[in-house]
Every structure is written in structure tokens, then in C-alpha cells.
Motif scaffolding. Structure first.
Motif, PDB file in Angstrom:
ATOM      1  N   ALA A 161       0.811  -1.222   0.000  1.00  0.00           N
ATOM      2  CA  ALA A 161       0.000   0.000   0.000  1.00  0.00           C
ATOM      3  C   ALA A 161       0.843   1.269   0.000  1.00  0.00           C
ATOM      4  O   ALA A 161       0.322   2.366  -0.234  1.00  0.00           O
ATOM      5  N   SER A 176       0.482   3.784  -2.865  1.00  0.00           N
ATOM      6  CA  SER A 176      -0.730   4.598  -2.986  1.00  0.00           C
ATOM      7  C   SER A 176      -0.560   5.977  -2.353  1.00  0.00           C
ATOM      8  O   SER A 176      -1.289   6.917  -2.693  1.00  0.00           O
ATOM      9  N   ASN A 201      -6.548  -1.697   1.738  1.00  0.00           N
ATOM     10  CA  ASN A 201      -5.288  -1.012   1.474  1.00  0.00           C
ATOM     11  C   ASN A 201      -4.480  -0.816   2.754  1.00  0.00           C
ATOM     12  O   ASN A 201      -3.393  -1.363   2.889  1.00  0.00           O
TER      13      ASN A 201
END
Length: 357
Positions: free
Chosen positions: A87, A90, A135
Motif C-alpha cells: 500500500a 498509494s 489497502n
């Protein structure tokens, strides 16, 4: 291991450049020398909680490799600091680094419960399990202060909507009252992540996560209260925790888990640089060996984005890992399985109470 060389309480050791930015920041030696002479801290290593206000909270998952249809994340970034975390990349979309920023700049979605309620009350919405933490971890340290996850669970309970949870934090037991109420109608499934049985490994690999002892206790308490638990042995990292597959499977089965799942580590995007720097500090004696073995599982690269391959890997080492998982399932989880969540009740409760007519 040499934990003294590791930045305290963090996985990443610096802020890698954001691929979307032309400019980047760096700590120059002359600045560090100045701070040392003046007795100042060049980096206070503090966590900041930053409110954000998205228009939606539920995301449709289109990846064929992920076993979920919809997910939601109350927080972006994660203070757990797991150095391998997929994650991290992101965070770059929010204008931050996948390195230390991911662990120290936590974006907080305080409106998540209202957004969730509006989403599942839509007339054309047909109940389908929504997974919290697709996430970032919904029970990371920020949750103790903001309680957004707890409020979202109340929404799921009010509307009798199925929900899944992925976490590696024992804080989930704070919400045992709501989880038990959801379990009464088969509306909840919990996935606990356990990556090692070694506290020494956990401390450097996942610096701000719950201890292994607490996680095993969490599996036990949830299971004893009728809440189905799947344990994620993820990620499996060659020569770091790959030798622990069978012992971990045995321990979580004894704690009451109904099943196990696994992924093979993949160091996509900026994570390759973050992990490489970390392992050369944390495990210098085996850093090259581990990196080469990871590469052997992904076509000679640390980064693998191919659907169907990226989370399973290929090659001899990947096959050995899959064979061990298969053996663990046969030995410890034969005739056990996670229940299918109930999607039949929600339609009757879309207005917040059982329809009478």
C-alpha cells in the motif's frame, strides 16, 4: 540483525522520491552536521494526522488476484510501518512519499461512517461483503484516537450488512461487542495477519504492530466468541519467514483459526528501494541472499505486476512455498473453512429497521 542501525519505530529508513514529482527533498550531510553542532534534531520522527474529505468511501475491486469485490479504507498511510507493505505506493497519489511519509503522514477520513451509510442505503445496491482494510489497516494506532472503524461497524450492524476485516492489531478486540452482534447473523469475517512467530523478526519487519503473542490471543478470543477467523500468513519472504510456514499454521489452528491464506512478497514500485535499504541495515548478513531469492520468484526482478503471478510468484522457491502451504492446510485445516457471509438480511433493513410491509 542490527536493530541499533534502524530508525526507531519505523520500517522505511528515508523518504524515497515521489515518482509524480520533478523535485525531491534530501537530508544533506552539511545540514546534518549543522544540526549536530547546534544540538537540534534533523528529523523529529513524529506522526501527523491529517483530515481529508473524500466524496466516496467504498471502492470496487477489479483485480483478479484479490479475493474481495468491494473495499473501504478509513485511513491512508499506516503507522504500523511494515517495510514490505504494497500500500505504500498509494501514498504517492496523495502527494507524499511511499517511504517515511507513508508511516508519518496519516490521512484520516472522519466522514467515512456517513459515506458508508449513504452507499449501502442506495436503492440499487445489492448487499455484497465490503472489506475494511483493502489497502491500509483499519485498526492501526490512529483508530484508538478516532474510532472511525468502530463507527463504521455500527453502520454495518444497523443495516445488517456483511463486512470483512483485515488487520494485524489486537485493538480489534475493543469492538468485540459489535463483532459478536454481527456474528449472530453471520455478517462478519475477520482476517488476522501473522507474518512470523519471532518477536525479533516482527520488531524490525513490522515495527509498530501488535506483538505475535497478542495477535495469537486475538485469534483465540475472536474464535471463542463465534467470530470466524482466517489467518493471513502474508507476505512469505524467502529466508526470513518461509521456514515458519508449518509452525505458524499449527499455532493459529490451535488458537481457533478456520483457515489460512498466503501471498509471496512482491516489492513493486518504490517498495523495492525501501526494502533493499532496510534489509541491508536490518539483516546485512543475508541481505543479498534474500533479495536474490525474491528476484528468482518474480522473473529476475523485485517488482512483478503480472496478474496471476505477482502474488504467487514462480520458480522453484515459489513452488516450495506453495507446497508447504498446501501441506499445512491438509495437516491442520482439513474439513475446516470460513463460512459464506449472509447477504439476505440487508434489503429488509435499508431504512435502518426491519420493514413491516
Amino acid at each position: 540483525m542490527n536493530p541499533k542501525s534502524i530508525l526507531k519505530g519505523r520500517g522505511a529508513q528515508h523518504n524515497v522520491p515521489n515518482r509524480f514529482f520533478e523535485l525531491s527533498h534530501e537530508l544533506r550531510d552539511d545540514f546534518l552536521e549543522y544540526c549536530a553542532k547546534e544540538g537540534e534534531q534533523a528529523d523529529k520522527n513524529k506522526t501527523l494526522y491529517l483530515p481529508v474529505f473524500p466524496k466516496t468511501i467504498v471502492n470496487k475491486v477489479t483485480s483478479p488476484d484479490v479475493g474481495m469485490g468491494y473495499s473501504m479504507n478509513m485511513y491512508q498511510g499506516c503507522e504500523h510501518g511494515c517495510v514490505y507493505c504494497y500500500a505504500r505506493n498509494s501514498h504517492e497519489y496523495w502527494g507524499y512519499s511511499a517511504g517515511l511519509d507513508f508511516e508519518r503522514r496519516i490521512l484520516v477520513k472522519k466522514d467515512a461512517p456517513k459515506l458508508l451509510e449513504a452507499f449501502i442505503k442506495r436503492k440499487n445496491w445489492k448487499a455484497f461483503p465490503i472489506v475494511m482494510s483493502g489497502n491500509t489497516d483499519c485498526y492501526q494506532p490512529a483508530e484508538k484516537q478516532f474510532e472511525i472503524t468502530r463507527e463504521c461497524l455500527k453502520v454495518f450492524l444497523k443495516y445488517k450488512h456483511p463486512v470483512g476485516i483485515i488487520t494485524k492489531n489486537a485493538l480489534i478486540l475493543r469492538d468485540l461487542d459489535i463483532l459478536k452482534a454481527l456474528a449472530n447473523d453471520n455478517l462478519i469475517a475477520v482476517n488476522i495477519s501473522i507474518t512470523s512467530l519471532s518477536e525479533e523478526t516482527r520488531r524490525v519487519l513490522e515495527p509498530r504492530t501488535a506483538t505475535i503473542k497478542k495477535r495469537l490471543e486475538t485469534v483465540k478470543v475472536l474464535s471463542e466468541n463465534g467470530i470466524p477467523v482466517n489467518v493471513m500468513l502474508a507476505p512469505i519472504i524467502p529466508s526470513i519467514n518461509s521456514h515458519e510456514i508449518l509452525p505458524m499454521a499449527k499455532k493459529v489452528q490451535e488458537a481457533g483459526a478456520l483457515s489460512i491464506a498466503h501471498t509471496l512478497v512482491r516489492l513493486n514500485g518504490a517498495i523495492g528501494e525501501i526494502f533493499t535499504e532496510w534489509i541491508k541495515k536490518a539483516m546485512p548478513d543475508r541481505a543479498d541472499k534474500v533479495l536474490h531469492q525474491i528476484e528468482s520468484c518474480h522473473g529476475g526482478k523485485l517488482n512483478d505486476s503480472r496478474f496471476g503471478k505477482r502474488m504467487r510468484g514462480e520458480g522453484e522457491i515459489a513452488k516450495q512455498i506453495h507446497d508447504l502451504i498446501k501441506l499445512a492446510r491438509h495437516k491442520y485445516f482439513k474439513d475446516k473453512a470460513m463460512p459464506k457471509l449472509n447477504t439476505t438480511l440487508h434489503e429488509q433493513y435499508k431504512e435502518g429497521q426491519l420493514k413491516l410491509f
